[in-house]
Design a protein around this motif. Structure first.
Motif, PDB file in Angstrom:
ATOM      1  N   ALA A  15       0.840  -1.194   0.000  1.00  0.00           N
ATOM      2  CA  ALA A  15       0.000   0.000   0.000  1.00  0.00           C
ATOM      3  C   ALA A  15       0.879   1.249   0.000  1.00  0.00           C
ATOM      4  O   ALA A  15       1.738   1.410   0.856  1.00  0.00           O
ATOM      5  CB  ALA A  15      -0.902  -0.011   1.233  1.00  0.00           C
ATOM      6  N   ALA A  16       0.619   2.108  -0.975  1.00  0.00           N
ATOM      7  CA  ALA A  16       1.426   3.328  -1.097  1.00  0.00           C
ATOM      8  C   ALA A  16       1.035   4.314  -0.014  1.00  0.00           C
ATOM      9  O   ALA A  16      -0.130   4.434   0.352  1.00  0.00           O
ATOM     10  CB  ALA A  16       1.231   3.941  -2.478  1.00  0.00           C
ATOM     11  N   SER A  17       2.013   5.022   0.505  1.00  0.00           N
ATOM     12  CA  SER A  17       1.728   6.038   1.513  1.00  0.00           C
ATOM     13  C   SER A  17       1.006   7.206   0.864  1.00  0.00           C
ATOM     14  O   SER A  17       1.289   7.565  -0.278  1.00  0.00           O
ATOM     15  CB  SER A  17       3.026   6.524   2.152  1.00  0.00           C
ATOM     16  N   PRO A  18       0.038   7.797   1.557  1.00  0.00           N
ATOM     17  CA  PRO A  18      -0.730   8.895   0.965  1.00  0.00           C
ATOM     18  C   PRO A  18       0.168  10.097   0.681  1.00  0.00           C
ATOM     19  O   PRO A  18       1.117  10.362   1.437  1.00  0.00           O
ATOM     20  CB  PRO A  18      -1.764   9.219   2.050  1.00  0.00           C
ATOM     21  N   PRO A  19      -0.100  10.826  -0.394  1.00  0.00           N
ATOM     22  CA  PRO A  19       0.715  11.997  -0.707  1.00  0.00           C
ATOM     23  C   PRO A  19       0.540  13.081   0.347  1.00  0.00           C
ATOM     24  O   PRO A  19      -0.516  13.150   0.998  1.00  0.00           O
ATOM     25  CB  PRO A  19       0.158  12.453  -2.066  1.00  0.00           C
ATOM     26  N   PRO A  20       1.542  13.906   0.562  1.00  0.00           N
ATOM     27  CA  PRO A  20       1.422  14.963   1.572  1.00  0.00           C
ATOM     28  C   PRO A  20       0.341  15.970   1.200  1.00  0.00           C
ATOM     29  O   PRO A  20       0.105  16.234   0.015  1.00  0.00           O
ATOM     30  CB  PRO A  20       2.814  15.610   1.569  1.00  0.00           C
ATOM     31  N   SER A  21      -0.323  16.516   2.199  1.00  0.00           N
ATOM     32  CA  SER A  21      -1.361  17.515   1.955  1.00  0.00           C
ATOM     33  C   SER A  21      -0.744  18.833   1.520  1.00  0.00           C
ATOM     34  O   SER A  21       0.471  19.039   1.617  1.00  0.00           O
ATOM     35  CB  SER A  21      -2.178  17.735   3.229  1.00  0.00           C
ATOM     36  N   LYS A  22      -1.589  19.735   1.045  1.00  0.00           N
ATOM     37  CA  LYS A  22      -1.103  21.055   0.624  1.00  0.00           C
ATOM     38  C   LYS A  22      -0.444  21.779   1.797  1.00  0.00           C
ATOM     39  O   LYS A  22       0.573  22.447   1.623  1.00  0.00           O
ATOM     40  CB  LYS A  22      -2.259  21.888   0.082  1.00  0.00           C
ATOM     41  N   ALA A  23      -1.032  21.628   2.991  1.00  0.00           N
ATOM     42  CA  ALA A  23      -0.464  22.288   4.168  1.00  0.00           C
ATOM     43  C   ALA A  23       0.910  21.728   4.502  1.00  0.00           C
ATOM     44  O   ALA A  23       1.838  22.476   4.827  1.00  0.00           O
ATOM     45  CB  ALA A  23      -1.399  22.127   5.362  1.00  0.00           C
ATOM     46  N   GLN A  24       1.062  20.397   4.390  1.00  0.00           N
ATOM     47  CA  GLN A  24       2.356  19.781   4.674  1.00  0.00           C
ATOM     48  C   GLN A  24       3.414  20.228   3.672  1.00  0.00           C
ATOM     49  O   GLN A  24       4.549  20.532   4.055  1.00  0.00           O
ATOM     50  CB  GLN A  24       2.219  18.253   4.652  1.00  0.00           C
ATOM     51  N   VAL A  25       3.037  20.248   2.391  1.00  0.00           N
ATOM     52  CA  VAL A  25       3.975  20.687   1.359  1.00  0.00           C
ATOM     53  C   VAL A  25       4.384  22.133   1.602  1.00  0.00           C
ATOM     54  O   VAL A  25       5.564  22.487   1.523  1.00  0.00           O
ATOM     55  CB  VAL A  25       3.359  20.532  -0.046  1.00  0.00           C
ATOM     56  N   PHE A  26       3.400  22.978   1.922  1.00  0.00           N
ATOM     57  CA  PHE A  26       3.700  24.390   2.166  1.00  0.00           C
ATOM     58  C   PHE A  26       4.640  24.560   3.350  1.00  0.00           C
ATOM     59  O   PHE A  26       5.624  25.296   3.280  1.00  0.00           O
ATOM     60  CB  PHE A  26       2.408  25.165   2.412  1.00  0.00           C
ATOM     61  N   LEU A  27       4.359  23.849   4.451  1.00  0.00           N
ATOM     62  CA  LEU A  27       5.191  23.977   5.646  1.00  0.00           C
ATOM     63  C   LEU A  27       6.601  23.450   5.405  1.00  0.00           C
ATOM     64  O   LEU A  27       7.583  24.034   5.864  1.00  0.00           O
ATOM     65  CB  LEU A  27       4.535  23.248   6.818  1.00  0.00           C
ATOM     66  N   ARG A  28       6.713  22.346   4.644  1.00  0.00           N
ATOM     67  CA  ARG A  28       8.037  21.816   4.327  1.00  0.00           C
ATOM     68  C   ARG A  28       8.808  22.795   3.445  1.00  0.00           C
ATOM     69  O   ARG A  28      10.001  23.023   3.646  1.00  0.00           O
ATOM     70  CB  ARG A  28       7.899  20.474   3.611  1.00  0.00           C
ATOM     71  N   ARG A  29       8.114  23.357   2.468  1.00  0.00           N
ATOM     72  CA  ARG A  29       8.770  24.304   1.572  1.00  0.00           C
ATOM     73  C   ARG A  29       9.185  25.563   2.325  1.00  0.00           C
ATOM     74  O   ARG A  29      10.266  26.105   2.110  1.00  0.00           O
ATOM     75  CB  ARG A  29       7.822  24.646   0.423  1.00  0.00           C
ATOM     76  N   LEU A  30       8.318  26.023   3.230  1.00  0.00           N
ATOM     77  CA  LEU A  30       8.641  27.199   4.038  1.00  0.00           C
ATOM     78  C   LEU A  30       9.838  26.918   4.934  1.00  0.00           C
ATOM     79  O   LEU A  30      10.751  27.746   5.047  1.00  0.00           O
ATOM     80  CB  LEU A  30       7.425  27.600   4.875  1.00  0.00           C
ATOM     81  N   ALA A  31       9.861  25.727   5.547  1.00  0.00           N
ATOM     82  CA  ALA A  31      10.977  25.370   6.424  1.00  0.00           C
ATOM     83  C   ALA A  31      12.279  25.297   5.633  1.00  0.00           C
ATOM     84  O   ALA A  31      13.328  25.785   6.082  1.00  0.00           O
ATOM     85  CB  ALA A  31      10.697  24.036   7.106  1.00  0.00           C
ATOM     86  N   SER A  32      12.234  24.696   4.440  1.00  0.00           N
ATOM     87  CA  SER A  32      13.435  24.610   3.605  1.00  0.00           C
ATOM     88  C   SER A  32      13.920  25.990   3.205  1.00  0.00           C
ATOM     89  O   SER A  32      15.120  26.269   3.190  1.00  0.00           O
ATOM     90  CB  SER A  32      13.145  23.774   2.353  1.00  0.00           C
ATOM     91  N   THR A  33      12.978  26.869   2.875  1.00  0.00           N
ATOM     92  CA  THR A  33      13.341  28.245   2.493  1.00  0.00           C
ATOM     93  C   THR A  33      13.982  28.970   3.659  1.00  0.00           C
ATOM     94  O   THR A  33      14.994  29.663   3.493  1.00  0.00           O
ATOM     95  CB  THR A  33      12.088  29.007   2.032  1.00  0.00           C
ATOM     96  N   VAL A  34      13.396  28.820   4.849  1.00  0.00           N
ATOM     97  CA  VAL A  34      13.950  29.485   6.033  1.00  0.00           C
ATOM     98  C   VAL A  34      15.360  28.993   6.314  1.00  0.00           C
ATOM     99  O   VAL A  34      16.278  29.791   6.575  1.00  0.00           O
ATOM    100  CB  VAL A  34      13.031  29.241   7.253  1.00  0.00           C
ATOM    101  N   ILE A  35      15.560  27.678   6.247  1.00  0.00           N
ATOM    102  CA  ILE A  35      16.893  27.115   6.501  1.00  0.00           C
ATOM    103  C   ILE A  35      17.896  27.605   5.461  1.00  0.00           C
ATOM    104  O   ILE A  35      19.011  28.038   5.790  1.00  0.00           O
ATOM    105  CB  ILE A  35      16.834  25.574   6.506  1.00  0.00           C
ATOM    106  N   LEU A  36      17.495  27.550   4.183  1.00  0.00           N
ATOM    107  CA  LEU A  36      18.379  27.968   3.098  1.00  0.00           C
ATOM    108  C   LEU A  36      18.814  29.410   3.263  1.00  0.00           C
ATOM    109  O   LEU A  36      20.013  29.729   3.228  1.00  0.00           O
ATOM    110  CB  LEU A  36      17.672  27.771   1.756  1.00  0.00           C
ATOM    111  N   TRP A  37      17.836  30.311   3.459  1.00  0.00           N
ATOM    112  CA  TRP A  37      18.182  31.726   3.536  1.00  0.00           C
ATOM    113  C   TRP A  37      18.779  32.116   4.882  1.00  0.00           C
ATOM    114  O   TRP A  37      19.456  33.132   4.987  1.00  0.00           O
ATOM    115  CB  TRP A  37      16.961  32.584   3.193  1.00  0.00           C
ATOM    116  N   THR A  38      18.566  31.308   5.903  1.00  0.00           N
ATOM    117  CA  THR A  38      19.264  31.534   7.165  1.00  0.00           C
ATOM    118  C   THR A  38      20.766  31.322   6.973  1.00  0.00           C
ATOM    119  O   THR A  38      21.588  32.087   7.485  1.00  0.00           O
ATOM    120  CB  THR A  38      18.735  30.585   8.259  1.00  0.00           C
ATOM    121  N   VAL A  39      21.123  30.272   6.207  1.00  0.00           N
ATOM    122  CA  VAL A  39      22.539  30.023   5.911  1.00  0.00           C
ATOM    123  C   VAL A  39      23.123  31.168   5.096  1.00  0.00           C
ATOM    124  O   VAL A  39      24.223  31.668   5.384  1.00  0.00           O
ATOM    125  CB  VAL A  39      22.695  28.688   5.144  1.00  0.00           C
ATOM    126  N   VAL A  40      22.385  31.617   4.072  1.00  0.00           N
ATOM    127  CA  VAL A  40      22.864  32.721   3.229  1.00  0.00           C
ATOM    128  C   VAL A  40      23.068  33.982   4.063  1.00  0.00           C
ATOM    129  O   VAL A  40      24.126  34.643   4.006  1.00  0.00           O
ATOM    130  CB  VAL A  40      21.864  33.012   2.086  1.00  0.00           C
TER     131      VAL A  40
END
Length: 317
Positions: A15-40
């Motif tokens: 059984a395939a795991s359900p795809p992430p919700s829009k909220a999960q994708v948004f929060l992951r993308r926001l977290a990645s952006t924050v981490i990336l630009w924090t380093v910069v």
């Protein structure tokens, strides 16, 4: 019968795991952006020139090369041709060349016009190089298409991203360029946050559903309001570190940057839809690629630079 049960067992257990919700994708993308630009930004504000200059350059080159590789990947998924290696080499050289000009290693420090002349000259030579590349190509007969897609990729990612360097090293403002970099990144990302939050809560009217089904006019309004509020708050507390900035400029930039951020997001969505993919890359599992994190920033960087040069400060060349 035996074989039938054997064929059914793996299907049930796989059984395939359900795809992430829009909220999960948004929060992951926001977290990645924050981490990336924090380093910069940590590199920019380190106080050590070796770190603030060269680590910053390395990160910028990485973003430009990765984003450009993803764009050329979209081109290939669209079954179009491009000179990928030539484009990537040109993108890296453009970023490094601009850095050397901005920091005075080639004698043009202090004049935005002369740095812009370097970029113009480089792009002219790059086009000539693409033509020469087509001359020696034995299999590609679509020269106009290959040159066009390769050049557009160069303009869309490294050239637009290069304006972040030009903001950071802007002459005549006593090394306060890094505050403008911090400012425009924060205002842009608050635009993304406002668009998502308001669009998810009350979004009803689609903007351009054939390109991005999730974008709504209510979300667009949220992007403008939240981004402008973030701009005002930032300027209220750190405006003294930003020569020429005041609350009026904060409102203007908040509105303009938020609108351009939405436009940048829609443009990348157009490219992905034409290529038939959901994300530009797989660098961040469940989130996407570098372009998915940069899309709203690419057009805001030149807007911030031009406003800084022609409105907030006097032209210096």
């Amino acid at each position: 019968m035996n074989g039938e049960s054997q064929t059914k067992t793996p299907v049930t257990g796989a059984a395939a795991s359900p795809p992430p919700s829009k909220a999960q994708v948004f929060l992951r993308r926001l977290a990645s952006t924050v981490i990336l630009w924090t380093v910069v930004l940590a590199a920019l504000f380190s106080g050590n020139r070796l770190i603030s200059d060269y680590v910053f350059l390395l990160i910028m080159v990485f973003l430009a090369a990765s984003g450009l590789a993803e764009f050329y990947g979209l081109v290939e998924k669209r079954e179009l041709v491009c000179f990928k290696v030539t484009g990537l080499l040109g993108g890296v050289l453009l970023m490094v060349g601009t850095f050397l000009n901005l920091t005075g290693y080639v004698g043009t420090q202090g004049s935005p016009a002369r740095v812009n002349d370097f970029e113009t000259s480089f792009l002219i030579l790059f086009v000539l190089g693409l033509c020469a590349r087509q001359f020696v190509s034995r299999s590609n007969t679509a020269g106009i298409l290959a040159i066009s897609t390769t050049l557009f990729g160069m303009m869309y990612v490294p050239w637009l991203l290069n304006f972040i360097q030009k903001i950071n090293f802007f002459p005549g403002i006593e090394n306060y360029g890094k505050f403008y970099v911090l400012y425009f990144v924060i205002v842009t990302k608050f635009s993304d946050t406002g668009a998502y939050a308001v669009g998810s809560l009350i979004g009803r009217h689609k903007m351009i559903p054939r390109i991005s089904p999730g974008k709504t006019w209510e979300g667009f309004g949220g992007a403008v309001i939240v981004s402008t509020a973030a701009s005002l708050v930032f300027v209220q507390f750190l405006g003294h570190k930003m020569p020429g900035m005041n609350l009026v400029h904060a409102i203007v930039l908040g509105v303009v940057l938020s609108m351009a951020a939405v436009l940048g997001d829609l443009i990348e969505s157009l490219f992905k839809r034409e290529a038939g993919v959901k994300d530009s890359g797989r660098l961040f599992p469940g989130i996407g690629g570098i372009l998915d994190l940069l899309d709203s920033l690419l057009f805001n960087a030149p807007i911030m630079y031009l406003y800084l040069r022609h409105v907030l400060t006097r032209p210096t060349g």
